[in-house]
Design a protein around this motif. Sequence first.
Motif, PDB file in Angstrom:
ATOM      1  N   LYS A 127       0.840  -1.206   0.000  1.00 25.32           N
ATOM      2  CA  LYS A 127       0.000   0.000   0.000  1.00 25.32           C
ATOM      3  C   LYS A 127       0.879   1.262   0.000  1.00 25.32           C
ATOM      4  O   LYS A 127       0.627   2.216  -0.729  1.00 25.32           O
ATOM      5  N   PHE A 128       1.945   1.214   0.818  1.00 23.03           N
ATOM      6  CA  PHE A 128       2.867   2.355   0.886  1.00 23.03           C
ATOM      7  C   PHE A 128       3.629   2.496  -0.435  1.00 23.03           C
ATOM      8  O   PHE A 128       3.838   3.608  -0.925  1.00 23.03           O
ATOM      9  N   ALA A 129       4.023   1.357  -1.021  1.00 22.01           N
ATOM     10  CA  ALA A 129       4.755   1.378  -2.299  1.00 22.01           C
ATOM     11  C   ALA A 129       3.880   1.965  -3.416  1.00 22.01           C
ATOM     12  O   ALA A 129       4.384   2.646  -4.311  1.00 22.01           O
ATOM     13  N   ARG A 130       2.556   1.715  -3.338  1.00 25.05           N
ATOM     14  CA  ARG A 130       1.630   2.265  -4.350  1.00 25.05           C
ATOM     15  C   ARG A 130       1.289   3.729  -4.063  1.00 25.05           C
ATOM     16  O   ARG A 130       0.449   4.325  -4.737  1.00 25.05           O
ATOM     17  N   LYS A 131       1.892   4.292  -3.020  1.00 20.56           N
ATOM     18  CA  LYS A 131       1.697   5.697  -2.598  1.00 20.56           C
ATOM     19  C   LYS A 131       0.270   5.987  -2.148  1.00 20.56           C
ATOM     20  O   LYS A 131      -0.227   7.108  -2.290  1.00 20.56           O
ATOM     21  N   GLU A 132      -0.398   4.948  -1.606  1.00 16.92           N
ATOM     22  CA  GLU A 132      -1.728   5.167  -1.032  1.00 16.92           C
ATOM     23  C   GLU A 132      -1.617   5.813   0.343  1.00 16.92           C
ATOM     24  O   GLU A 132      -2.602   6.261   0.916  1.00 16.92           O
ATOM     25  N   GLY A 133      -0.426   5.844   0.886  1.00 15.21           N
ATOM     26  CA  GLY A 133      -0.147   6.561   2.132  1.00 15.21           C
ATOM     27  C   GLY A 133       1.154   7.314   1.947  1.00 15.21           C
ATOM     28  O   GLY A 133       2.027   6.885   1.189  1.00 15.21           O
ATOM     29  N   ASN A 134       1.291   8.479   2.619  1.00 15.76           N
ATOM     30  CA  ASN A 134       2.542   9.227   2.481  1.00 15.76           C
ATOM     31  C   ASN A 134       3.382   9.211   3.762  1.00 15.76           C
ATOM     32  O   ASN A 134       4.504   9.701   3.782  1.00 15.76           O
ATOM     33  N   ILE A 135       2.817   8.658   4.851  1.00 18.27           N
ATOM     34  CA  ILE A 135       3.581   8.525   6.092  1.00 18.27           C
ATOM     35  C   ILE A 135       3.511   7.072   6.561  1.00 18.27           C
ATOM     36  O   ILE A 135       2.426   6.539   6.787  1.00 18.27           O
ATOM     37  N   LEU A 136       4.672   6.433   6.673  1.00 16.65           N
ATOM     38  CA  LEU A 136       4.744   5.089   7.252  1.00 16.65           C
ATOM     39  C   LEU A 136       5.227   5.256   8.687  1.00 16.65           C
ATOM     40  O   LEU A 136       6.372   5.634   8.935  1.00 16.65           O
ATOM     41  N   LEU A 137       4.312   5.026   9.630  1.00 13.75           N
ATOM     42  CA  LEU A 137       4.612   5.210  11.055  1.00 13.75           C
ATOM     43  C   LEU A 137       4.733   3.841  11.703  1.00 13.75           C
ATOM     44  O   LEU A 137       3.846   2.999  11.540  1.00 13.75           O
ATOM     45  N   GLY A 138       5.809   3.601  12.418  1.00  6.33           N
ATOM     46  CA  GLY A 138       5.913   2.276  13.026  1.00  6.33           C
ATOM     47  C   GLY A 138       6.996   2.155  14.068  1.00  6.33           C
ATOM     48  O   GLY A 138       7.698   3.116  14.392  1.00  6.33           O
ATOM     49  N   THR A 139       7.097   0.924  14.590  1.00  6.48           N
ATOM     50  CA  THR A 139       8.109   0.595  15.591  1.00  6.48           C
ATOM     51  C   THR A 139       9.371   0.129  14.861  1.00  6.48           C
ATOM     52  O   THR A 139       9.494   0.337  13.664  1.00  6.48           O
ATOM     53  N   GLN A 140      10.268  -0.527  15.569  1.00  8.42           N
ATOM     54  CA  GLN A 140      11.565  -0.893  14.982  1.00  8.42           C
ATOM     55  C   GLN A 140      11.440  -1.749  13.719  1.00  8.42           C
ATOM     56  O   GLN A 140      12.388  -1.865  12.948  1.00  8.42           O
ATOM     57  N   MET A 141      10.259  -2.344  13.491  1.00  8.15           N
ATOM     58  CA  MET A 141      10.064  -3.166  12.292  1.00  8.15           C
ATOM     59  C   MET A 141      10.349  -2.381  11.005  1.00  8.15           C
ATOM     60  O   MET A 141      10.765  -2.953  10.003  1.00  8.15           O
ATOM     61  N   ILE A 142      10.125  -1.058  11.019  1.00 11.78           N
ATOM     62  CA  ILE A 142      10.295  -0.276   9.785  1.00 11.78           C
ATOM     63  C   ILE A 142      11.757   0.079   9.519  1.00 11.78           C
ATOM     64  O   ILE A 142      12.076   0.654   8.483  1.00 11.78           O
ATOM     65  N   ALA A 143      12.658  -0.265  10.459  1.00 10.09           N
ATOM     66  CA  ALA A 143      14.072   0.068  10.263  1.00 10.09           C
ATOM     67  C   ALA A 143      14.792  -0.993   9.448  1.00 10.09           C
ATOM     68  O   ALA A 143      15.959  -0.837   9.119  1.00 10.09           O
ATOM     69  N   LYS A 144      14.125  -2.101   9.137  1.00 12.76           N
ATOM     70  CA  LYS A 144      14.819  -3.261   8.574  1.00 12.76           C
ATOM     71  C   LYS A 144      14.693  -3.361   7.058  1.00 12.76           C
ATOM     72  O   LYS A 144      13.663  -3.786   6.542  1.00 12.76           O
ATOM     73  N   GLY A 145      15.725  -2.945   6.362  1.00 10.69           N
ATOM     74  CA  GLY A 145      15.880  -3.272   4.942  1.00 10.69           C
ATOM     75  C   GLY A 145      14.821  -2.780   3.976  1.00 10.69           C
ATOM     76  O   GLY A 145      14.830  -3.200   2.830  1.00 10.69           O
ATOM     77  N   LEU A 146      13.894  -1.922   4.394  1.00 10.06           N
ATOM     78  CA  LEU A 146      12.848  -1.476   3.461  1.00 10.06           C
ATOM     79  C   LEU A 146      13.449  -0.506   2.443  1.00 10.06           C
ATOM     80  O   LEU A 146      14.308   0.310   2.768  1.00 10.06           O
ATOM     81  N   ASP A 147      12.980  -0.600   1.205  1.00 10.33           N
ATOM     82  CA  ASP A 147      13.574   0.168   0.113  1.00 10.33           C
ATOM     83  C   ASP A 147      12.480   0.876  -0.669  1.00 10.33           C
ATOM     84  O   ASP A 147      11.840   0.290  -1.533  1.00 10.33           O
ATOM     85  N   PHE A 148      12.244   2.165  -0.341  1.00  9.71           N
ATOM     86  CA  PHE A 148      11.238   2.966  -1.049  1.00  9.71           C
ATOM     87  C   PHE A 148      11.928   4.224  -1.575  1.00  9.71           C
ATOM     88  O   PHE A 148      12.398   5.054  -0.786  1.00  9.71           O
ATOM     89  N   GLU A 149      11.973   4.358  -2.905  1.00 10.09           N
ATOM     90  CA  GLU A 149      12.771   5.454  -3.468  1.00 10.09           C
ATOM     91  C   GLU A 149      12.144   6.827  -3.276  1.00 10.09           C
ATOM     92  O   GLU A 149      12.824   7.846  -3.400  1.00 10.09           O
ATOM     93  N   ASN A 150      10.849   6.884  -2.941  1.00 13.02           N
ATOM     94  CA  ASN A 150      10.197   8.185  -2.782  1.00 13.02           C
ATOM     95  C   ASN A 150      10.291   8.717  -1.346  1.00 13.02           C
ATOM     96  O   ASN A 150       9.796   9.792  -1.046  1.00 13.02           O
ATOM     97  N   VAL A 151      10.919   7.943  -0.438  1.00 15.96           N
ATOM     98  CA  VAL A 151      11.067   8.397   0.956  1.00 15.96           C
ATOM     99  C   VAL A 151      12.252   9.358   1.045  1.00 15.96           C
ATOM    100  O   VAL A 151      13.394   8.981   0.793  1.00 15.96           O
ATOM    101  N   THR A 152      11.957  10.623   1.387  1.00 17.71           N
ATOM    102  CA  THR A 152      13.023  11.629   1.485  1.00 17.71           C
ATOM    103  C   THR A 152      13.237  12.107   2.916  1.00 17.71           C
ATOM    104  O   THR A 152      14.171  12.849   3.182  1.00 17.71           O
ATOM    105  N   PHE A 153      12.364  11.690   3.835  1.00 17.16           N
ATOM    106  CA  PHE A 153      12.508  12.146   5.224  1.00 17.16           C
ATOM    107  C   PHE A 153      12.240  11.005   6.189  1.00 17.16           C
ATOM    108  O   PHE A 153      11.295  10.232   6.016  1.00 17.16           O
TER     109      PHE A 153
END
Length: 403
Positions: free
Chosen positions: A289-315
């Motif tokens: 869903k995040f990759a399809r840009k249906e959301g612009n903020i991915l909020l999460g715990t330490q799970m989001i620190a692991k190896g995710l690769d989204f080229e549109n994330v600038t912050f």
Amino acid sequence: ISQDKTAIILVPEIILTDQIVRRFVETFGDEVVVFHSKLTVQQRNNNWERLRRKDSHIIIGARSAVFAPAEDIGLIVVDEEHDTSYKQEDMVRYHARNVALWRAEAHGCPVILGSATPSVTSYYKAKQGEYHLLELPNRIFEQPMPKVTIVDMKEEILHGNYSVFSDAMSRLIQHTLDEHNQMIILLNRRGYSTFVMCRDCGETIMCPHCDVAMVYHQAGEELRCHYCEHQIEMPRLCPHCSSERLKLVGTGTQKVEEQLETIFDGAKVIRYDVDTTKQKDGHQKLLDKFARKEGNILLGTQMIAKGLDFENVTFVGVLNADISLNIPDFRANERTFQLLEQVSGRSGRGQKEGTVMIQTYNPEHFVLQCVKNHDYLRFYQEETKTRKLAAYPPYVHLVSILI
């Protein structure tokens, strides 16, 4: 593969398996089989048979894949070797990294331990010549590392800002939304509020089994223990003094989700934590869903620190960097450095440059300064000085006897 041998590729989490499998299949086609605990018996049998017939030579999976039924292993890769997920502490206790080294020795093949933030013990062994050190000094495609800013939250309080967001972070979040870019916000605490306290007697509602504070979850209006998952309805009266003056204290991901959507124009939040990923394929659905840009903020715990690769994330924003620094564990500094450096690496992976902002009450702490400068070497030197004085790993081995 050309030697007709098997390669085992380990990743720390099942959620990363899908991303990596896609990349391997693009390159190696049918050579790839997947092993992890979520497979059905039939899927396991099919994979086993493909390996036995030598139809496939690459095994990819989470920690249990280290036990995959391969008779002629030619290579084992442990990706993100520092990750705590490789250690299983219930039922059969083992550390997949150690099992990988043991199996490789038995098969006479190399092991690659890969990480941007190696565990102190592994790096120490490399420095001692026990492991062979290979370094990648630059990011892939020579991309610049994101610029990291540290915000002192004590200053924010002095200026009357009691919000979970500093003024600087609020501006950056809104700017990122206005530019139609995406962002990742890390708060390593799920739930709505950290604990419930009585204003009259000062008591906190504790779990009757674990004696730790129970966390308020807004969905279902319940208190939940994050250790044993014991649940009770949110009480109207204090169980100790029957007062009605119960106060929700602290902030979890549920509360921050609510605030992001209230404060910022155009915020579409995808919350990514243990509570939102319980359903089958829950992890993948949210990330897709995040990759399809249906959301612009991915909020999460330490799970989001692991190896995710989204080229549109600038912050990337870190809301409370002190949570993991204050855990009573000799590895607290190491875990915090790894978490913050890894989540920083999620920013600026595409064509646009990335920025990172870390909020803390302890801005001068050497761990945060090392993250600011992306300086693993300085972190390693400072951390090992303390470890040596206190006689902690990597200078000694610890044995835990649990009764």
